[in-house]
Structure formats: C-alpha cells, structure tokens
Scaffold this motif. Structure first.
Motif, short mmCIF file in Angstrom:
data_model
loop_
_atom_site.label_atom_id
_atom_site.label_comp_id
_atom_site.label_asym_id
_atom_site.label_seq_id
_atom_site.Cartn_x
_atom_site.Cartn_y
_atom_site.Cartn_z
N GLN A 189 -3.52 -4.74 7.76
CA GLN A 189 -2.49 -6.25 7.42
C GLN A 189 -3.28 -6.83 5.95
OE1 GLN A 189 -3.51 -9.13 10.64
NE2 GLN A 189 -3.08 -10.75 9.15
N SER A 190 -2.20 -7.06 5.26
CA SER A 190 -2.63 -7.57 3.76
C SER A 190 -2.94 -9.20 4.03
CB SER A 190 -1.44 -7.16 2.94
OG SER A 190 -1.61 -7.82 1.66
N GLY A 191 -4.09 -9.35 3.51
CA GLY A 191 -4.49 -10.81 3.68
C GLY A 191 -4.65 -11.24 5.11
N PHE A 192 -4.92 -12.63 5.19
CA PHE A 192 -5.12 -13.08 6.59
C PHE A 192 -4.37 -14.22 6.89
CE2 PHE A 192 -6.86 -15.54 10.02
CZ PHE A 192 -6.60 -14.68 11.29
N ALA A 193 -4.81 -15.68 6.20
CA ALA A 193 -4.04 -16.77 6.47
C ALA A 193 -4.66 -17.78 5.41
CB ALA A 193 -4.28 -17.27 7.92
N VAL A 194 -3.77 -18.60 5.07
CA VAL A 194 -4.00 -20.04 4.28
C VAL A 194 -3.83 -21.05 5.41
CG1 VAL A 194 -3.70 -21.37 2.51
CG2 VAL A 194 -3.45 -19.21 2.07
N LEU A 195 -4.84 -21.93 5.80
CA LEU A 195 -4.52 -22.72 6.92
C LEU A 195 -4.66 -24.06 6.60
CD1 LEU A 195 -6.78 -20.87 9.71
CD2 LEU A 195 -4.21 -20.76 9.34
N THR A 196 -4.06 -25.03 6.95
CA THR A 196 -4.29 -26.51 6.67
C THR A 196 -5.51 -26.92 7.45
OG1 THR A 196 -2.20 -26.97 6.53
CG2 THR A 196 -3.39 -28.78 6.97
N ILE A 197 -6.37 -27.76 6.84
CA ILE A 197 -7.55 -28.29 7.60
C ILE A 197 -7.52 -29.86 7.58
CG2 ILE A 197 -9.06 -28.12 5.33
CD1 ILE A 197 -11.31 -27.52 7.08
N GLU A 198 -7.76 -30.30 8.61
CA GLU A 198 -7.98 -32.04 8.88
C GLU A 198 -9.34 -32.10 9.18
OE1 GLU A 198 -3.32 -32.90 9.96
OE2 GLU A 198 -4.91 -32.96 11.50
N ILE A 199 -9.94 -32.94 8.69
CA ILE A 199 -11.24 -33.38 9.30
C ILE A 199 -11.36 -34.92 9.52
CG2 ILE A 199 -13.85 -33.53 8.57
CD1 ILE A 199 -13.20 -30.96 6.61
N GLU A 200 -11.77 -35.28 10.62
CA GLU A 200 -11.81 -36.89 10.70
C GLU A 200 -13.24 -36.96 11.51
OE1 GLU A 200 -8.83 -39.99 12.84
OE2 GLU A 200 -8.81 -37.88 13.41
N LYS A 201 -13.72 -38.33 11.13
CA LYS A 201 -14.84 -38.86 11.74
C LYS A 201 -14.50 -40.32 12.17
CE LYS A 201 -19.17 -39.57 12.74
NZ LYS A 201 -19.66 -38.74 13.91
N ASP A 202 -14.55 -40.59 13.25
CA ASP A 202 -14.50 -41.87 13.79
C ASP A 202 -15.57 -42.65 13.71
OD1 ASP A 202 -11.97 -41.23 15.00
OD2 ASP A 202 -12.65 -40.61 16.78
N LEU A 203 -15.64 -43.88 13.19
CA LEU A 203 -16.80 -44.79 12.95
C LEU A 203 -16.59 -46.08 13.62
CD1 LEU A 203 -16.91 -44.33 8.93
CD2 LEU A 203 -18.14 -43.31 10.86
N PRO A 204 -17.51 -46.75 14.24
CA PRO A 204 -17.51 -47.95 14.88
C PRO A 204 -16.81 -49.02 13.89
CG PRO A 204 -19.83 -47.67 14.14
CD PRO A 204 -18.98 -46.25 13.86
N PRO A 205 -16.14 -49.95 14.63
CA PRO A 205 -15.66 -51.18 13.85
C PRO A 205 -16.80 -51.90 13.23
CG PRO A 205 -14.64 -51.14 15.93
CD PRO A 205 -15.79 -49.98 15.90
N PRO A 206 -16.65 -52.45 11.98
CA PRO A 206 -15.41 -52.90 11.20
C PRO A 206 -15.21 -51.68 10.27
CG PRO A 206 -17.17 -53.92 10.41
CD PRO A 206 -17.79 -53.42 11.55
N GLU A 207 -15.79 -50.51 10.31
CA GLU A 207 -15.79 -49.42 9.37
C GLU A 207 -14.28 -48.75 9.64
OE1 GLU A 207 -17.93 -48.59 7.02
OE2 GLU A 207 -19.26 -50.41 7.57
N GLU A 208 -13.75 -48.31 8.67
CA GLU A 208 -12.70 -47.42 8.79
C GLU A 208 -13.02 -45.95 9.01
OE1 GLU A 208 -9.55 -47.88 6.18
OE2 GLU A 208 -9.65 -50.38 5.77
N ASP A 209 -12.13 -45.45 9.88
CA ASP A 209 -12.44 -43.99 10.04
C ASP A 209 -12.15 -43.11 8.84
OD1 ASP A 209 -12.70 -44.60 12.90
OD2 ASP A 209 -10.88 -43.88 13.27
N LEU A 210 -13.02 -41.96 8.84
CA LEU A 210 -12.68 -41.13 7.53
C LEU A 210 -11.71 -39.96 8.01
CD1 LEU A 210 -16.66 -40.91 6.58
CD2 LEU A 210 -14.85 -42.42 5.55
#
Length: 106
Positions: free
Chosen positions: A64-85
């Motif tokens: 196989q020529s190459g493998f993959a370019v993938l989308t990455i999503e990273i999320e961290k839930d924070l306690p209120p009143p902070e906004e999630d990252l």
C-alpha cells in the motif's frame, strides 16, 4: 512493522491533560459525493500522562502506498462555570511506524 499513533494532549503550560477524549477518523475528500463506509473511526481517552494510543497495524496492507490522513478531535469536559476545551486538526499516519504528535488544549 506496526502502524501506530500516539497522541499527547497538554495544556497551555505543558502539563498533561488526563481524561481528554481523542477521536481519530477518516473523512471523504470529495464534497457532495456519496462515498463508501469510513473504516477508521476510533476514540480513546488520555491516561495520566495525557497519552492516547491507537493501533492501525491490522488495517495496513503490504504494498500500500501511504496509509491515512485522519481528522483528529480532542475534547476535555470541564466543570461549570468553565467552558469545555475542544481542538480539531489533522494527523498524518505513516505506515509501519509509531506516529507521535502533541496537541495543546487552551
């Protein structure tokens, strides 16, 4: 050789972020066109070192020529009143190697 990905998540000061959700997935590069089923769509949570590990060895085929370019999503839930990252980017996964990337959540 194995085809793997290690994603490290840190905060703005460089400290690891444990418990962050890391999703790596494929997306079609063709807009408004029907495509086949996306095979790669994996979610892991970071450990105490801020590390999430993905193993794609079984998906790679010799010749196989190459493998993959993938989308990455990273999320961290924070306690209120902070906004999630949240962070979205792309990660190139090269065949038969351990691909390592570090992302900063702010």
């Amino acid at each position: 050789e194995d085809t793997t990905a290690e994603v490290f998540v840190q905060n703005a000061t460089g400290a690891p972020v444990p418990g962050a959700r890391v999703r790596l997935f494929g997306e079609s590069s063709l807009e408004d066109q029907e495509v086949g089923e996306i095979i790669l769509d994996d979610t892991r949570y970071t450990d105490a070192e801020g590390r999430a590990f993905f193993d794609y060895t079984d998906y790679f085929e010799a010749g196989q020529s190459g493998f993959a370019v993938l989308t990455i999503e990273i999320e961290k839930d924070l306690p209120p009143p902070e906004e999630d990252l949240f962070l979205e980017s792309i990660m190139k996964i090269e065949e038969e190697t351990n691909n390592v990337e570090t992302y900063t959540l702010e």
